[in-house]
Each structure stands twice: as structure tokens, then as C-alpha cells.
Design an enzyme around this catalytic site. Structure first.
Site, PDB file in Angstrom:
ATOM      1  N   GLU A  97       1.101  -0.516  -0.350  1.00 27.51           N
ATOM      2  CA  GLU A  97      -0.104   0.045  -0.103  1.00 27.51           C
ATOM      3  C   GLU A  97       0.505   0.945   0.039  1.00 27.51           C
ATOM      4  O   GLU A  97       0.579   2.656  -0.073  1.00 27.51           O
ATOM      5  CB  GLU A  97      -0.522  -0.297   0.836  1.00 27.51           C
ATOM      6  CG  GLU A  97      -2.002  -1.130   1.133  1.00 27.51           C
ATOM      7  CD  GLU A  97      -3.002  -1.192   0.091  1.00 27.51           C
ATOM      8  OE1 GLU A  97      -3.789   0.364  -0.143  1.00 27.51           O
ATOM      9  OE2 GLU A  97      -3.225  -2.182  -0.380  1.00 27.51           O
ATOM     10  N   LYS A 100       2.653   2.125  -3.615  1.00 25.54           N
ATOM     11  CA  LYS A 100       1.040   2.873  -4.441  1.00 25.54           C
ATOM     12  C   LYS A 100       1.681   3.647  -3.939  1.00 25.54           C
ATOM     13  O   LYS A 100       2.007   4.461  -5.218  1.00 25.54           O
ATOM     14  CB  LYS A 100       0.252   2.520  -4.048  1.00 25.54           C
ATOM     15  CG  LYS A 100      -0.764   1.560  -4.612  1.00 25.54           C
ATOM     16  CD  LYS A 100      -2.267   1.189  -3.769  1.00 25.54           C
ATOM     17  CE  LYS A 100      -2.830  -0.083  -4.022  1.00 25.54           C
ATOM     18  NZ  LYS A 100      -4.360  -0.070  -3.332  1.00 25.54           N
ATOM     19  N   HIS A 163      -0.117  -7.191   9.452  1.00 28.50           N
ATOM     20  CA  HIS A 163      -0.839  -7.859   8.835  1.00 28.50           C
ATOM     21  C   HIS A 163      -0.233  -8.909   7.908  1.00 28.50           C
ATOM     22  O   HIS A 163      -0.981 -10.007   8.018  1.00 28.50           O
ATOM     23  CB  HIS A 163      -1.771  -6.694   7.974  1.00 28.50           C
ATOM     24  CG  HIS A 163      -2.450  -6.973   7.067  1.00 28.50           C
ATOM     25  ND1 HIS A 163      -1.795  -8.002   5.864  1.00 28.50           N
ATOM     26  CD2 HIS A 163      -3.666  -7.402   6.186  1.00 28.50           C
ATOM     27  CE1 HIS A 163      -2.540  -8.257   4.620  1.00 28.50           C
ATOM     28  NE2 HIS A 163      -3.868  -7.248   5.736  1.00 28.50           N
ATOM     29  N   GLU A 194      -1.046 -13.129   7.480  1.00 27.63           N
ATOM     30  CA  GLU A 194      -1.160 -13.403   5.794  1.00 27.63           C
ATOM     31  C   GLU A 194       0.412 -13.839   5.808  1.00 27.63           C
ATOM     32  O   GLU A 194       1.073 -13.825   4.610  1.00 27.63           O
ATOM     33  CB  GLU A 194      -0.722 -12.411   5.027  1.00 27.63           C
ATOM     34  CG  GLU A 194      -3.130 -12.302   5.446  1.00 27.63           C
ATOM     35  CD  GLU A 194      -3.945 -11.025   4.323  1.00 27.63           C
ATOM     36  OE1 GLU A 194      -3.171 -10.454   3.806  1.00 27.63           O
ATOM     37  OE2 GLU A 194      -5.101 -11.084   4.488  1.00 27.63           O
ATOM     38  N   LEU A 221      -2.938  -0.474  12.511  1.00 25.93           N
ATOM     39  CA  LEU A 221      -3.459   1.431  12.672  1.00 25.93           C
ATOM     40  C   LEU A 221      -4.650   0.999  13.362  1.00 25.93           C
ATOM     41  O   LEU A 221      -5.378   1.854  14.346  1.00 25.93           O
ATOM     42  CB  LEU A 221      -3.456   1.939  11.684  1.00 25.93           C
ATOM     43  CG  LEU A 221      -4.636   3.288  11.590  1.00 25.93           C
ATOM     44  CD1 LEU A 221      -3.172   4.274  12.378  1.00 25.93           C
ATOM     45  CD2 LEU A 221      -4.646   4.070  10.100  1.00 25.93           C
ATOM     46  N   VAL A 222      -5.904   0.136  12.823  1.00 28.20           N
ATOM     47  CA  VAL A 222      -7.123   0.408  13.430  1.00 28.20           C
ATOM     48  C   VAL A 222      -7.277  -1.329  14.227  1.00 28.20           C
ATOM     49  O   VAL A 222      -6.663  -1.989  13.153  1.00 28.20           O
ATOM     50  CB  VAL A 222      -7.719   0.787  12.101  1.00 28.20           C
ATOM     51  CG1 VAL A 222      -8.011   2.111  11.476  1.00 28.20           C
ATOM     52  CG2 VAL A 222      -8.256  -0.575  10.682  1.00 28.20           C
ATOM     53  N   HIS A 226      -9.482  -7.257  10.420  1.00 25.53           N
ATOM     54  CA  HIS A 226      -8.894  -7.810  10.759  1.00 25.53           C
ATOM     55  C   HIS A 226      -8.643  -8.314  12.337  1.00 25.53           C
ATOM     56  O   HIS A 226      -8.657  -9.293  12.327  1.00 25.53           O
ATOM     57  CB  HIS A 226      -7.693  -8.190  10.380  1.00 25.53           C
ATOM     58  CG  HIS A 226      -7.327  -8.302   9.290  1.00 25.53           C
ATOM     59  ND1 HIS A 226      -7.498  -9.082   8.560  1.00 25.53           N
ATOM     60  CD2 HIS A 226      -6.886  -7.200   8.037  1.00 25.53           C
ATOM     61  CE1 HIS A 226      -7.149  -9.305   7.094  1.00 25.53           C
ATOM     62  NE2 HIS A 226      -6.606  -7.716   6.707  1.00 25.53           N
TER      63      HIS A 226
END
Length: 315
Positions: A97, A100, A163, A194, A221-222, A226
Site C-alpha cells: 500500500e 502505491k 497484517h 498473512e 492502525l485500526v 482483521h
């Protein structure tokens, strides 16, 4: 005279970009709080929100909430005549991310016709590792994390859920584990949903240490999808279910990193660093806070001489 003076002041903006979340409550608690902290610290800048997840943006649009992606946010600022743009990612590690955004910033920075007089990218939570006089983002993040850890005892452990993924920056979680050990936090373990390390590996370590009680905590972060499902869900493959099945007592700390004021301060420091220092990784003798110095991921040149790697996923 006054009007002429005003018009000569460049219009400056900050885009606070995250993976995003469709959970409204956690958006307020973890993303909006960081944005508001940035607004408070940088009152002379327009502060905008962008998400990198097209799925989250689409889901929110279906419920009537419109949020720009990183491309739209930059285009909007260009159309509105902003001259200086600083992008602060709220990603945890510099992964897919983050890449990007890095590619997009490089495109703008190297364009023949400049859309902005200045465009710079801040670094995510974990980036530099303290080499060559640069800040140790991991050590700083661990100090911030300590503020939310339960009191340690021999029979208890904390398991952080990251993550993870296929991106090379997944290695950040293994670095974090080593840095936790260096900080004397031998009761804190990191696994990813993952990637590597796996929860199975952690369960084996917990058994070796004869741990009885585990506090599960999102290193995200949040506390969104997940955290709700993969970490704390009732399904048998959730982390909570697997730990209970392995015989541990389990507590769940259901708060994203964005709720932690010490973590918010790190994002502010990383943004301050990208505003203060020129791109192309120019080294500075470093004034002020250690965690706001140098180590900018500009145009892919990270950490002074390109030593800090820029990778992995963080939402």
C-alpha cells in the site's frame, strides 16, 4: 498591499493517507484522531484524508460516504491550486500500500511539467532501524507500545497481531520481534495474519515459557475487520479460538494503534521530518527529536544512502 502579500504565500496541504476502514467507529478513533492531531500541530496547512484501499472506498460509497483515493486527493489539490503537498502515510510498515503512494509521488516529482512546486512523502510507523545515525523507528514504536501493555508477570504474555503478506517488508515483523527482545520485552510476541511469523510458531513459544494467560492485541492502525474476525472472532481459526484451544486464558485488547497518543506523536514526527528535510535522502546533522530526523523515503531513496528498505502492508 495586503492582498498581494497574501497571494504570494504558497497554498500548502497535507494528505493523511491510510489503507482505510469501513468501520465508522474505528475510523473516528484511529484515523480521525491522527488527522486531528496533525491539524493541531500544522495549523497553516490544509489537511485532507485519502484511503489506498479501493474495496474500503467502494464499501463506504455504497453507504453514502465519499472518500478520495491517493490519486484523487492529489488531483483535487492540483485543481485547487496548492503548491506544496506533504503526504503522511498511516501505514505500519512500508509495504504494497505504501509502495502505491511512493510510485505516485515519484511520478509527480519527476514529471516534466510540475503540478506542485514541492511534493514529499513521509515514512510509515516502522521504516528506519537506527543505522548510520538515523532514528530507530522500531525502538521508538516499542516505547509507544509500552504505554498500552498490561503489567508483565511470569505467567502472562502479550501477542501482537500484524497484517503481513508476500511483500518483502513482511520482514519488518521479525525485526520488531528482535527489537522487542533487545528492549527486554521477552513476554511480547509478534505474529501476522498473512505472513511470517505464524501464530502456530508463537503458540509453541508460549508453551515453552509455560505461559498461562495471553493478551491479544492488534498491531494495526485500526481495530477493524482483521481484529474483529482474524484476531478476536468466534470461528475456530481465529487467534483467540486457537489460543483457547491450546489451553491459554485469553484477554483481548480491542484498540488500534491510532488510538495511542504516543503512536500519533510518531506520525506527527515523521511528517515534521519530511517537511524539514530535502528529498533524495540528503543527510542532516540532526537537530531536535531523534525520531524526526533524516531517513526520508523520497523518490525511493530512503535512509540517507538508500539503506532503509521500503516495503510491506499496514492497515
Amino acid at each position: 498591499m495586503e492582498q498581494a502579500a497574501q497571494s504570494s504565500v504558497p497554498k500548502k496541504a497535507i494528505i493523511v493517507v491510510s489503507f482505510g476502514t469501513s468501520y465508522q467507529e474505528t475510523l473516528k478513533l484511529n484515523i480521525e484522531t491522527v488527522e486531528n492531531r496533525i491539524r493541531e500541530k500544522f495549523p497553516e496547512y490544509e489537511v485532507r484524508r485519502a484511503f489506498t484501499s479501493r474495496t474500503v472506498i467502494k464499501r463506504l460509497a455504497e453507504s453514502g460516504v465519499q472518500i478520495d483515493n491517493e490519486i484523487q486527493a492529489l488531483k483535487r489539490l492540483q485543481d485547487e491550486g496548492y503548491e506544496e503537498v506533504y503526504i503522511q502515510p498511516l501505514h505500519v510498515v512500508p509495504g504494497a500500500e505504501y509502495d502505491k503512494i511512493k510510485v505516485l509521488v515519484a511520478h509527480y516529482a519527476h514529471a516534466t511539467e510540475k503540478a506542485f512546486a514541492k511534493i514529499r512523502l513521509g515514512r510509515p510507523l516502522l521504516y528506519c532501524m537506527g543505522q548510520e545515525g538515523h532514528p530507530d523507528d522500531y525502538a521508538i514504536a516499542i516505547q509507544a507500545l509500552i504505554t498500552q501493555l498490561p503489567e508483565a508477570d511470569a505467567a502472562s504474555a502479550v501477542v501482537l497481531m500484524g497484517h503481513g503478506g508476500m511483500h518483502p517488508a513482511n520482514a519488518a515483523y521479525a525485526v520488531l520481534q528482535l527489537k522487542l527482545e533487545d528492549a527486554g520485552l521477552n513476554h511480547v510476541f509478534v505474529y501476522t495474519v498473512e505472513g511470517f511469523p505464524s501464530l502456530t510458531r508463537i503458540i509453541d513459544k508460549l508453551k515453552q515459557k509455560q505461559v498461562k494467560k495471553v493478551t491479544l492485541m492488534p498491531f494495526l492502525l485500526v481495530a477493524g475487520d482483521h481484529a474483529t474476525n482474524d484476531m478476536a472472532g468466534d470461528e475456530e481459526d481465529s487467534a483467540r479460538s486457537q489460543l483457547l484451544a491450546a489451553g491459554f486464558e485469553v484477554d483481548v485488547y480491542f484498540h488500534g494503534l491510532g488510538e495511542n497518543p504516543a503512536i500519533q506523536d510518531i506520525y506527527v514526527a515523521h511528517l515534521r521530518s519530511s517537511i524539514a528535510h530535502p528529498p533524495h535522502g540528503h543527510r542532516h546533522s540532526g537537530h531536535g527529536h531523534g525520531h524526526g530526523r533524516g531517513c526520508n523515503p523520497e523518490h525511493g531513496h530512503a535512509c540517507g544512502k538508500g539503506h532503509c528498505h521500503s516495503h510491506s502492508h499496514g492497515h
